[in-house]
Design a protein around this motif. Structure first.
Motif, mmCIF file in Angstrom:
data_model
loop_
_atom_site.group_PDB
_atom_site.id
_atom_site.type_symbol
_atom_site.label_atom_id
_atom_site.label_comp_id
_atom_site.label_asym_id
_atom_site.label_seq_id
_atom_site.Cartn_x
_atom_site.Cartn_y
_atom_site.Cartn_z
ATOM 1 N N CYS A 72 0.779 -1.413 -0.086
ATOM 2 C CA CYS A 72 0.071 0.032 -0.032
ATOM 3 C C CYS A 72 0.918 1.367 0.034
ATOM 4 O O CYS A 72 0.477 2.225 -0.285
ATOM 5 N N LYS A 73 2.039 1.303 0.414
ATOM 6 C CA LYS A 73 2.952 2.288 0.509
ATOM 7 C C LYS A 73 3.801 2.544 -0.948
ATOM 8 O O LYS A 73 4.269 3.670 -0.783
ATOM 9 N N ILE A 74 3.585 1.815 -1.870
ATOM 10 C CA ILE A 74 4.351 1.808 -2.850
ATOM 11 C C ILE A 74 3.585 2.351 -4.183
ATOM 12 O O ILE A 74 2.394 1.877 -4.314
ATOM 13 N N LYS A 75 4.118 3.685 -4.750
ATOM 14 C CA LYS A 75 3.306 4.328 -5.444
ATOM 15 C C LYS A 75 3.292 3.650 -7.083
ATOM 16 O O LYS A 75 2.436 3.801 -7.603
ATOM 17 N N ASP A 76 4.275 2.713 -7.309
ATOM 18 C CA ASP A 76 3.907 1.901 -8.509
ATOM 19 C C ASP A 76 4.526 0.569 -8.361
ATOM 20 O O ASP A 76 5.751 0.217 -8.311
ATOM 21 N N LEU A 77 3.780 -0.216 -7.917
ATOM 22 C CA LEU A 77 4.083 -1.685 -7.735
ATOM 23 C C LEU A 77 4.748 -2.227 -8.768
ATOM 24 O O LEU A 77 4.239 -2.290 -9.965
#
Length: 301
Positions: A72-77
Protein backbone atom coordinates in the motif's frame (compact mmCIF):
# COMPACT_ATOMS: atom_id res chain seq x y z
CA UNK A 1 4.30 -4.21 33.92
CA UNK A 2 5.06 -7.21 31.74
CA UNK A 3 2.23 -8.34 29.49
CA UNK A 4 1.02 -11.85 30.31
CA UNK A 5 1.97 -14.62 27.91
CA UNK A 6 -1.01 -15.74 25.88
CA UNK A 7 -1.47 -19.35 24.78
CA UNK A 8 -0.35 -20.31 21.27
CA UNK A 9 -1.72 -23.69 20.30
CA UNK A 10 0.48 -23.79 17.19
CA UNK A 11 3.48 -24.25 19.48
CA UNK A 12 2.03 -27.12 21.48
CA UNK A 13 4.00 -30.34 21.23
CA UNK A 14 0.99 -32.62 20.80
CA UNK A 15 1.24 -34.57 17.53
CA UNK A 16 -0.79 -33.66 14.43
CA UNK A 17 -3.59 -36.26 14.09
CA UNK A 18 -3.10 -36.67 10.32
CA UNK A 19 0.40 -35.78 9.16
CA UNK A 20 0.31 -34.74 5.51
CA UNK A 21 2.07 -31.92 3.61
CA UNK A 22 -0.32 -29.39 2.04
CA UNK A 23 0.06 -27.65 -1.32
CA UNK A 24 -1.13 -24.22 -0.21
CA UNK A 25 -2.29 -22.58 3.02
CA UNK A 26 -3.08 -18.90 3.36
CA UNK A 27 -5.74 -16.20 3.08
CA UNK A 28 -8.02 -14.94 0.33
CA UNK A 29 -9.95 -11.76 -0.46
CA UNK A 30 -7.77 -9.43 1.60
CA UNK A 31 -8.78 -5.81 0.96
CA UNK A 32 -5.63 -4.13 -0.31
CA UNK A 33 -5.42 -0.77 -2.11
CA UNK A 34 -2.39 -0.79 -4.42
CA UNK A 35 -0.87 1.66 -6.89
CA UNK A 36 -0.12 0.67 -10.49
CA UNK A 37 1.49 3.35 -12.66
CA UNK A 38 0.78 5.80 -9.80
CA UNK A 39 -2.95 5.03 -10.09
CA UNK A 40 -4.83 3.83 -7.02
CA UNK A 41 -6.46 0.45 -7.67
CA UNK A 42 -8.85 -1.00 -5.08
CA UNK A 43 -7.98 -4.68 -5.10
CA UNK A 44 -8.26 -7.98 -3.28
CA UNK A 45 -5.22 -10.09 -2.47
CA UNK A 46 -4.71 -13.80 -1.94
CA UNK A 47 -1.54 -14.99 -0.16
CA UNK A 48 -0.34 -18.55 0.30
CA UNK A 49 2.65 -20.65 1.24
CA UNK A 50 3.03 -24.41 1.01
CA UNK A 51 3.01 -26.44 4.23
CA UNK A 52 5.74 -28.94 3.45
CA UNK A 53 6.36 -30.04 7.04
CA UNK A 54 3.71 -32.75 7.56
CA UNK A 55 3.97 -32.48 11.34
CA UNK A 56 3.43 -28.71 11.55
CA UNK A 57 0.02 -27.60 12.77
CA UNK A 58 -0.12 -24.60 10.47
CA UNK A 59 1.55 -21.49 9.05
CA UNK A 60 1.96 -17.97 10.45
CA UNK A 61 -0.83 -16.19 8.57
CA UNK A 62 -0.28 -12.83 10.28
CA UNK A 63 3.23 -12.71 8.78
CA UNK A 64 1.75 -12.93 5.30
CA UNK A 65 -0.88 -10.30 6.02
CA UNK A 66 1.48 -7.72 7.52
CA UNK A 67 3.97 -8.16 4.68
CA UNK A 68 1.24 -7.50 2.10
CA UNK A 69 0.44 -4.18 3.79
CA UNK A 70 3.78 -2.86 2.55
CA UNK A 71 2.32 -2.86 -0.98
CA UNK A 72 0.00 0.00 0.00
CA UNK A 73 2.99 2.33 0.50
CA UNK A 74 4.46 1.78 -2.97
CA UNK A 75 3.36 4.30 -5.62
CA UNK A 76 4.10 2.01 -8.56
CA UNK A 77 4.04 -1.64 -7.59
CA UNK A 78 6.47 -3.75 -9.63
CA UNK A 79 7.12 -7.43 -10.15
CA UNK A 80 10.33 -6.87 -8.20
CA UNK A 81 8.30 -5.78 -5.17
CA UNK A 82 6.08 -8.86 -5.44
CA UNK A 83 9.09 -11.16 -5.77
CA UNK A 84 10.66 -9.60 -2.66
CA UNK A 85 7.45 -10.24 -0.71
CA UNK A 86 7.40 -13.87 -1.81
CA UNK A 87 10.99 -14.28 -0.67
CA UNK A 88 10.03 -12.79 2.70
CA UNK A 89 7.09 -15.20 2.95
CA UNK A 90 9.53 -18.08 2.66
CA UNK A 91 12.11 -16.51 4.95
CA UNK A 92 9.52 -16.23 7.72
CA UNK A 93 8.44 -19.83 7.08
CA UNK A 94 11.87 -21.33 6.44
CA UNK A 95 11.09 -24.39 8.56
CA UNK A 96 7.65 -24.93 7.02
CA UNK A 97 7.46 -23.86 3.38
CA UNK A 98 9.31 -24.01 0.08
CA UNK A 99 6.74 -22.37 -2.22
CA UNK A 100 4.87 -19.06 -1.99
CA UNK A 101 2.15 -17.40 -4.09
CA UNK A 102 0.48 -13.98 -4.27
CA UNK A 103 -2.57 -13.07 -6.34
CA UNK A 104 -3.86 -9.52 -6.81
CA UNK A 105 -7.11 -8.74 -8.58
CA UNK A 106 -8.94 -5.48 -9.03
CA UNK A 107 -9.77 -2.68 -11.47
CA UNK A 108 -7.17 -0.56 -13.24
CA UNK A 109 -8.46 2.94 -14.06
CA UNK A 110 -7.00 4.43 -17.21
CA UNK A 111 -7.78 7.98 -18.40
CA UNK A 112 -8.41 7.97 -22.15
CA UNK A 113 -8.78 10.83 -24.63
CA UNK A 114 -11.73 11.06 -27.01
CA UNK A 115 -11.06 10.17 -30.64
CA UNK A 116 -11.28 13.73 -32.02
CA UNK A 117 -12.45 16.26 -29.42
CA UNK A 118 -10.58 17.47 -26.36
CA UNK A 119 -12.71 15.40 -23.94
CA UNK A 120 -11.24 12.70 -21.73
CA UNK A 121 -12.78 10.02 -19.53
CA UNK A 122 -11.90 7.07 -17.35
CA UNK A 123 -12.15 3.42 -18.30
CA UNK A 124 -11.96 0.49 -15.92
CA UNK A 125 -10.03 -2.67 -16.82
CA UNK A 126 -10.38 -5.81 -14.67
CA UNK A 127 -7.00 -7.38 -13.96
CA UNK A 128 -5.52 -10.30 -12.05
CA UNK A 129 -1.82 -10.70 -11.29
CA UNK A 130 -0.65 -14.11 -10.10
CA UNK A 131 2.96 -14.61 -8.99
CA UNK A 132 4.68 -17.53 -7.33
CA UNK A 133 8.12 -18.51 -6.11
CA UNK A 134 8.66 -22.23 -6.45
CA UNK A 135 12.06 -23.78 -5.79
CA UNK A 136 13.51 -20.26 -6.20
CA UNK A 137 11.94 -19.96 -9.66
CA UNK A 138 9.81 -16.84 -10.07
CA UNK A 139 6.72 -17.00 -12.30
CA UNK A 140 4.30 -14.17 -13.11
CA UNK A 141 1.01 -14.19 -15.02
CA UNK A 142 -1.16 -11.17 -15.83
CA UNK A 143 -4.83 -11.35 -16.87
CA UNK A 144 -6.62 -8.38 -18.47
CA UNK A 145 -10.08 -7.80 -19.90
CA UNK A 146 -10.63 -5.21 -22.63
CA UNK A 147 -13.99 -4.11 -24.00
CA UNK A 148 -14.35 -3.18 -27.65
CA UNK A 149 -16.95 -2.92 -30.42
CA UNK A 150 -17.23 -5.43 -33.25
CA UNK A 151 -19.26 -4.98 -36.41
CA UNK A 152 -20.27 -8.15 -38.26
CA UNK A 153 -18.82 -8.35 -41.81
CA UNK A 154 -21.74 -10.49 -43.00
CA UNK A 155 -24.26 -7.99 -41.65
CA UNK A 156 -22.36 -5.12 -43.32
CA UNK A 157 -22.46 -6.94 -46.69
CA UNK A 158 -26.20 -7.57 -46.37
CA UNK A 159 -26.81 -3.91 -45.47
CA UNK A 160 -24.80 -2.76 -48.51
CA UNK A 161 -26.83 -5.09 -50.73
CA UNK A 162 -30.11 -3.55 -49.55
CA UNK A 163 -28.75 -0.01 -50.03
CA UNK A 164 -27.71 -0.88 -53.59
CA UNK A 165 -31.17 -2.29 -54.30
CA UNK A 166 -32.79 0.81 -52.83
CA UNK A 167 -30.63 2.98 -55.10
CA UNK A 168 -31.56 0.94 -58.18
CA UNK A 169 -35.24 1.00 -57.21
CA UNK A 170 -35.19 4.81 -56.90
CA UNK A 171 -33.70 5.07 -60.39
CA UNK A 172 -36.20 2.60 -61.87
CA UNK A 173 -39.11 4.56 -60.38
CA UNK A 174 -37.58 7.83 -61.67
CA UNK A 175 -37.32 9.20 -58.12
CA UNK A 176 -33.63 9.75 -58.73
CA UNK A 177 -31.70 10.99 -61.76
CA UNK A 178 -28.30 9.22 -61.83
CA UNK A 179 -26.86 12.03 -63.96
CA UNK A 180 -27.40 14.61 -61.19
CA UNK A 181 -24.67 14.26 -58.49
CA UNK A 182 -26.30 16.83 -56.20
CA UNK A 183 -29.56 14.93 -56.31
CA UNK A 184 -27.81 11.65 -55.52
CA UNK A 185 -25.91 13.28 -52.66
CA UNK A 186 -29.16 14.62 -51.16
CA UNK A 187 -30.85 11.23 -51.57
CA UNK A 188 -28.00 9.48 -49.75
CA UNK A 189 -28.79 11.59 -46.70
CA UNK A 190 -32.34 10.24 -46.42
CA UNK A 191 -33.78 7.14 -44.79
CA UNK A 192 -34.89 6.03 -48.27
CA UNK A 193 -31.21 5.49 -49.08
CA UNK A 194 -29.77 3.98 -45.90
CA UNK A 195 -32.49 1.38 -45.50
CA UNK A 196 -30.34 -1.00 -43.43
CA UNK A 197 -27.40 -0.80 -41.05
CA UNK A 198 -24.98 -3.55 -40.01
CA UNK A 199 -25.23 -4.86 -36.47
CA UNK A 200 -22.40 -4.50 -33.98
CA UNK A 201 -21.98 -5.63 -30.42
CA UNK A 202 -20.04 -4.92 -27.28
CA UNK A 203 -17.23 -7.45 -27.22
CA UNK A 204 -14.64 -8.62 -24.71
CA UNK A 205 -11.03 -9.70 -25.04
CA UNK A 206 -9.82 -11.83 -22.13
CA UNK A 207 -6.04 -11.81 -22.26
CA UNK A 208 -3.71 -13.91 -20.12
CA UNK A 209 0.05 -13.29 -20.41
CA UNK A 210 3.00 -15.19 -18.95
CA UNK A 211 5.59 -12.52 -18.16
CA UNK A 212 9.34 -12.89 -18.33
CA UNK A 213 10.80 -13.55 -14.85
CA UNK A 214 13.37 -10.81 -15.53
CA UNK A 215 10.71 -8.14 -16.05
CA UNK A 216 10.59 -5.59 -13.26
CA UNK A 217 7.56 -3.43 -14.07
CA UNK A 218 3.96 -4.59 -14.34
CA UNK A 219 3.19 -3.52 -17.95
CA UNK A 220 -0.57 -3.24 -17.55
CA UNK A 221 -0.92 0.15 -19.26
CA UNK A 222 1.35 -0.81 -22.17
CA UNK A 223 -0.48 -4.09 -22.78
CA UNK A 224 -3.88 -2.37 -22.73
CA UNK A 225 -2.72 0.26 -25.22
CA UNK A 226 -1.17 -2.33 -27.55
CA UNK A 227 -4.29 -4.53 -27.52
CA UNK A 228 -6.63 -1.61 -28.17
CA UNK A 229 -4.49 -0.45 -31.09
CA UNK A 230 -4.70 -3.95 -32.57
CA UNK A 231 -8.48 -4.13 -32.21
CA UNK A 232 -8.92 -0.50 -33.41
CA UNK A 233 -12.43 -0.15 -31.92
CA UNK A 234 -12.12 0.10 -28.11
CA UNK A 235 -15.22 1.44 -26.39
CA UNK A 236 -15.18 5.15 -25.63
CA UNK A 237 -15.89 7.31 -22.57
CA UNK A 238 -16.89 10.98 -22.97
CA UNK A 239 -17.75 11.82 -26.60
CA UNK A 240 -19.03 14.63 -28.76
CA UNK A 241 -20.77 14.04 -32.08
CA UNK A 242 -17.47 14.24 -33.96
CA UNK A 243 -16.10 11.48 -31.71
CA UNK A 244 -19.18 9.33 -32.26
CA UNK A 245 -18.84 9.80 -36.01
CA UNK A 246 -15.15 8.83 -35.82
CA UNK A 247 -16.13 5.73 -33.84
CA UNK A 248 -18.67 4.78 -36.52
CA UNK A 249 -15.97 5.22 -39.14
CA UNK A 250 -13.53 3.02 -37.16
CA UNK A 251 -16.17 0.29 -36.91
CA UNK A 252 -16.92 0.49 -40.62
CA UNK A 253 -13.23 0.17 -41.49
CA UNK A 254 -12.60 -2.67 -39.05
CA UNK A 255 -15.32 -5.24 -39.65
CA UNK A 256 -14.59 -8.29 -37.49
CA UNK A 257 -15.79 -11.77 -36.83
CA UNK A 258 -14.55 -13.14 -33.51
CA UNK A 259 -11.90 -15.08 -35.46
CA UNK A 260 -10.64 -11.82 -36.99
CA UNK A 261 -10.37 -10.14 -33.59
CA UNK A 262 -8.43 -13.04 -32.11
CA UNK A 263 -5.99 -13.13 -35.04
CA UNK A 264 -5.39 -9.39 -34.71
CA UNK A 265 -4.44 -9.87 -31.06
CA UNK A 266 -2.32 -12.93 -31.85
CA UNK A 267 -0.38 -10.96 -34.49
CA UNK A 268 0.05 -8.01 -32.12
CA UNK A 269 1.58 -10.02 -29.28
CA UNK A 270 3.35 -13.01 -30.82
CA UNK A 271 6.62 -11.02 -30.97
CA UNK A 272 5.95 -8.69 -28.05
CA UNK A 273 9.02 -8.35 -25.78
CA UNK A 274 9.08 -10.05 -22.37
CA UNK A 275 5.97 -12.14 -23.07
CA UNK A 276 6.80 -15.85 -22.89
CA UNK A 277 3.28 -17.20 -23.52
CA UNK A 278 -0.32 -16.08 -23.86
CA UNK A 279 -3.83 -17.50 -23.86
CA UNK A 280 -6.51 -15.30 -25.43
CA UNK A 281 -10.29 -15.54 -25.64
CA UNK A 282 -12.60 -13.10 -27.38
CA UNK A 283 -16.35 -12.95 -26.81
CA UNK A 284 -18.73 -11.19 -29.18
CA UNK A 285 -22.00 -10.73 -27.28
CA UNK A 286 -24.22 -11.05 -30.33
CA UNK A 287 -26.92 -8.48 -31.03
CA UNK A 288 -28.46 -10.74 -33.69
CA UNK A 289 -28.46 -13.99 -31.71
CA UNK A 290 -29.30 -14.71 -28.09
CA UNK A 291 -25.94 -16.46 -27.72
CA UNK A 292 -22.30 -15.36 -27.91
CA UNK A 293 -19.69 -15.99 -30.59
CA UNK A 294 -16.27 -16.88 -29.15
CA UNK A 295 -12.75 -17.69 -30.32
CA UNK A 296 -9.74 -18.81 -28.30
CA UNK A 297 -6.05 -19.26 -29.05
CA UNK A 298 -2.72 -19.61 -27.27
CA UNK A 299 1.02 -19.34 -27.94
CA UNK A 300 4.22 -20.22 -26.11
CA UNK A 301 7.77 -19.37 -27.04
Amino acid sequence: MTAPLLPDVSLESSPVPYAYPLDWVGMENIALPIYLHNTLCPSKANAYVSLDNPNAKGIHMSRLYTRLLDFCKIKDLSLGHVKDALQDFLATHHDLSQHARIELQGEFLFEQPALISDLTGWKSYPFRLSCQLKQQKFEAELYLEITYSSTCPCSAALARDLIQKSFQDAINKEKLNPSQPDEILAWLGTTDAIVATPHSQRSFAQLRFALSPDMQSIPIKQLIHHAEQALATPVQTAVKRIDEQAFALANGQNLMFCEDALRRLYHAFVNYPDITAFDFKVIHAESLHAHDAVAQGSWQC
